[in-house]
Design a protein around this motif. Sequence first.
Motif, short mmCIF file in Angstrom:
data_model
loop_
_atom_site.label_atom_id
_atom_site.label_comp_id
_atom_site.label_asym_id
_atom_site.label_seq_id
_atom_site.Cartn_x
_atom_site.Cartn_y
_atom_site.Cartn_z
N THR A 60 -3.60 -11.50 36.50
CA THR A 60 -3.04 -10.87 35.78
C THR A 60 -2.28 -9.22 35.57
O THR A 60 -1.22 -9.33 35.41
N MET A 61 -3.38 -8.81 35.50
CA MET A 61 -2.90 -7.58 34.99
C MET A 61 -2.28 -6.71 36.20
O MET A 61 -1.72 -5.50 36.78
N LEU A 62 -2.71 -7.27 37.42
CA LEU A 62 -2.61 -6.89 39.06
C LEU A 62 -1.07 -6.45 38.98
O LEU A 62 0.24 -5.94 39.40
N GLN A 63 -0.26 -8.07 38.38
CA GLN A 63 1.45 -8.37 38.28
C GLN A 63 2.00 -7.58 37.60
O GLN A 63 3.34 -7.36 38.15
N ARG A 64 1.52 -7.32 36.63
CA ARG A 64 2.87 -6.45 35.35
C ARG A 64 2.31 -4.91 35.71
O ARG A 64 2.49 -3.65 35.70
N VAL A 116 8.92 -11.99 32.15
CA VAL A 116 8.81 -11.05 30.73
C VAL A 116 7.49 -10.20 30.64
O VAL A 116 6.89 -11.37 30.79
N TYR A 117 7.08 -9.42 30.18
CA TYR A 117 5.63 -8.63 30.00
C TYR A 117 5.13 -9.81 28.87
O TYR A 117 3.97 -9.82 29.35
N THR A 118 5.49 -10.11 28.14
CA THR A 118 4.88 -10.58 27.07
C THR A 118 3.69 -11.89 27.52
O THR A 118 2.95 -12.84 27.33
N THR A 119 4.44 -12.50 28.99
CA THR A 119 3.62 -13.64 29.63
C THR A 119 2.59 -13.19 30.21
O THR A 119 2.09 -13.88 30.90
N LEU A 120 2.28 -11.97 30.52
CA LEU A 120 1.62 -11.43 31.72
C LEU A 120 0.42 -10.67 30.94
O LEU A 120 0.54 -9.12 31.08
N GLN A 171 0.58 -1.33 -0.03
CA GLN A 171 -0.49 0.00 0.01
C GLN A 171 0.72 1.57 0.25
O GLN A 171 0.52 2.16 0.02
N GLY A 172 2.09 0.55 0.44
CA GLY A 172 2.84 1.63 0.71
C GLY A 172 3.00 3.11 1.39
O GLY A 172 3.26 3.91 1.13
N GLY A 173 1.85 2.81 2.41
CA GLY A 173 2.00 3.48 3.52
C GLY A 173 2.62 2.70 4.89
O GLY A 173 2.63 1.78 4.99
N ASP A 174 1.74 3.74 6.02
CA ASP A 174 2.22 2.82 7.35
C ASP A 174 1.47 3.10 8.76
O ASP A 174 0.59 3.40 8.17
N ASP A 175 1.63 2.19 9.30
CA ASP A 175 0.92 2.09 10.15
C ASP A 175 1.19 1.74 11.91
O ASP A 175 2.12 0.53 11.69
N ALA A 176 0.53 2.10 12.27
CA ALA A 176 1.07 2.12 13.57
C ALA A 176 -0.05 1.30 14.84
O ALA A 176 -0.98 1.24 14.44
N HIS A 177 0.50 -0.03 16.07
CA HIS A 177 0.00 -0.94 16.84
C HIS A 177 0.06 -0.69 18.06
O HIS A 177 1.03 -1.36 18.32
N PRO A 178 -0.55 0.14 18.39
CA PRO A 178 -0.52 1.12 20.17
C PRO A 178 -0.70 -0.89 21.06
O PRO A 178 -2.09 -0.93 20.80
N THR A 179 0.31 -0.32 21.85
CA THR A 179 -0.54 -1.37 22.86
C THR A 179 0.35 -0.47 24.22
O THR A 179 0.95 -0.55 24.71
N SER A 180 -1.32 -0.90 24.54
CA SER A 180 -0.45 -0.17 26.44
C SER A 180 -0.32 -1.10 27.53
O SER A 180 -0.70 -2.81 28.13
N LEU A 181 0.58 -1.16 28.48
CA LEU A 181 1.54 -1.92 28.61
C LEU A 181 1.28 -2.02 30.41
O LEU A 181 0.46 -2.75 31.56
N PHE A 182 0.51 -0.51 31.04
CA PHE A 182 0.09 -0.67 32.06
C PHE A 182 -0.35 0.98 32.27
O PHE A 182 -0.17 1.20 31.33
#
Length: 392
Positions: free
Chosen positions: A344-348, A333-337, A62-73
């Motif tokens: 799980t949310m409380l742990q991270r 590691v955060y990817t396991t939580l 497509q010749g463009g870009d796209d952002a994928h935001p992810t909230s860590l906490f």
Amino acid sequence: MNMLTLHLLPEFGWTLQNKPVFGPGSVFQGHAQLTLHEPLALDRVRLVFQAKEEGAMLHYKQGGDDAHPTSLFAVQQTLWESKDGCKHLEAGTHAFAFTVQMPMVQFPPSMDHALYQCQFKLVAVAEKLRDACDDARTRYKSLLLREEELVYMPFVATSVNKQPFHATQEQGELKVTTALPSLDVLLGNALEGTVHVSLPAASSTKAKSLHFTATLHQCVLPTLTAATHANLEANPTAMRAVAQLAFKMDPEAPRKNDDASQPTYHSAFRLPIPEDLPPTFTYGQLVTVTYRLVLVVKRKGPLGMWANAWTREFPVTLGTLGIGLHAPPDLQVYTTLMADDDETMLQRRPKFMKAVEYEDALPLYEPAKLPEYHSVAAATDAPCATLPLPVV
């Protein structure tokens, strides 16, 4: 003019670009300072601590870009709230202390790259309740707001080899031997090593200088999951030089019993590593960051053109823990939580702790207030006065 500011205490005395650095399990303190030149009507002062990562994946089709935001906490705490009907603060300076404890979780490092950004931010806001007639989604109206970006560094261990790493490689007429004490280095330190070059006896009637270059390359590679999510034809790799060293190598004087017609070159090198680089991390869900040391030796021919070139690459780990230091065994590691369940949310999530002030604590050490040593010594060496004995 009324102002709201954030002030942080240094974490272990480590700062980058005048900002405190924190990591897994860190406890950092600070205060939100409200400076009022006139009384201000408000209902609360709130502090938000949030982190997020974004991956900008290139779309070749497509010749463009796209952002994928992810909230860590994202966590928050009310630092001050109006009580007893007193919904204003008088003019002056008001400080609201806070203490935050990070979870024992390995998050990505703070990073701002074309393909990836990871940001940790404190947001302080002074708010007032909206009037009943106001048509708004939120009950509160922001009067003053202040954001402060923090620097996060994960635990990345480093080690040193019992024996230096040696590698010998022939390329064209160049036979190069390199020796590196370690392929791990702390941020802010330097990669060190030696390089030895020998040429065949018939390569030249007169030995010429060689050109040596040591370059540290940073490689940001989207993970397979991120690349698949972006529907890419191929994983784009962003590689750039983040540190470089170059110098000229002159031939060594022949030793006794050595063949003078076979020139040799020997030199040590030291490549400083910037301390503000993100460390090596390969556990990210969007990207991985690795480093490679590229050594190049070039030799010019009779016409002054580059006739021979030798190149060798070495994988390098940029760490944050000194030699002999290890990450805690309970580090996760955060990817396991990443599950959305409450446990799980409380742990991270970071935790806001009650700010404790020790009234009986000793004052901070201030050398300017200490007496001069010679004045103390003079007073100690002075003869003691003889006191009269009591009469019985």
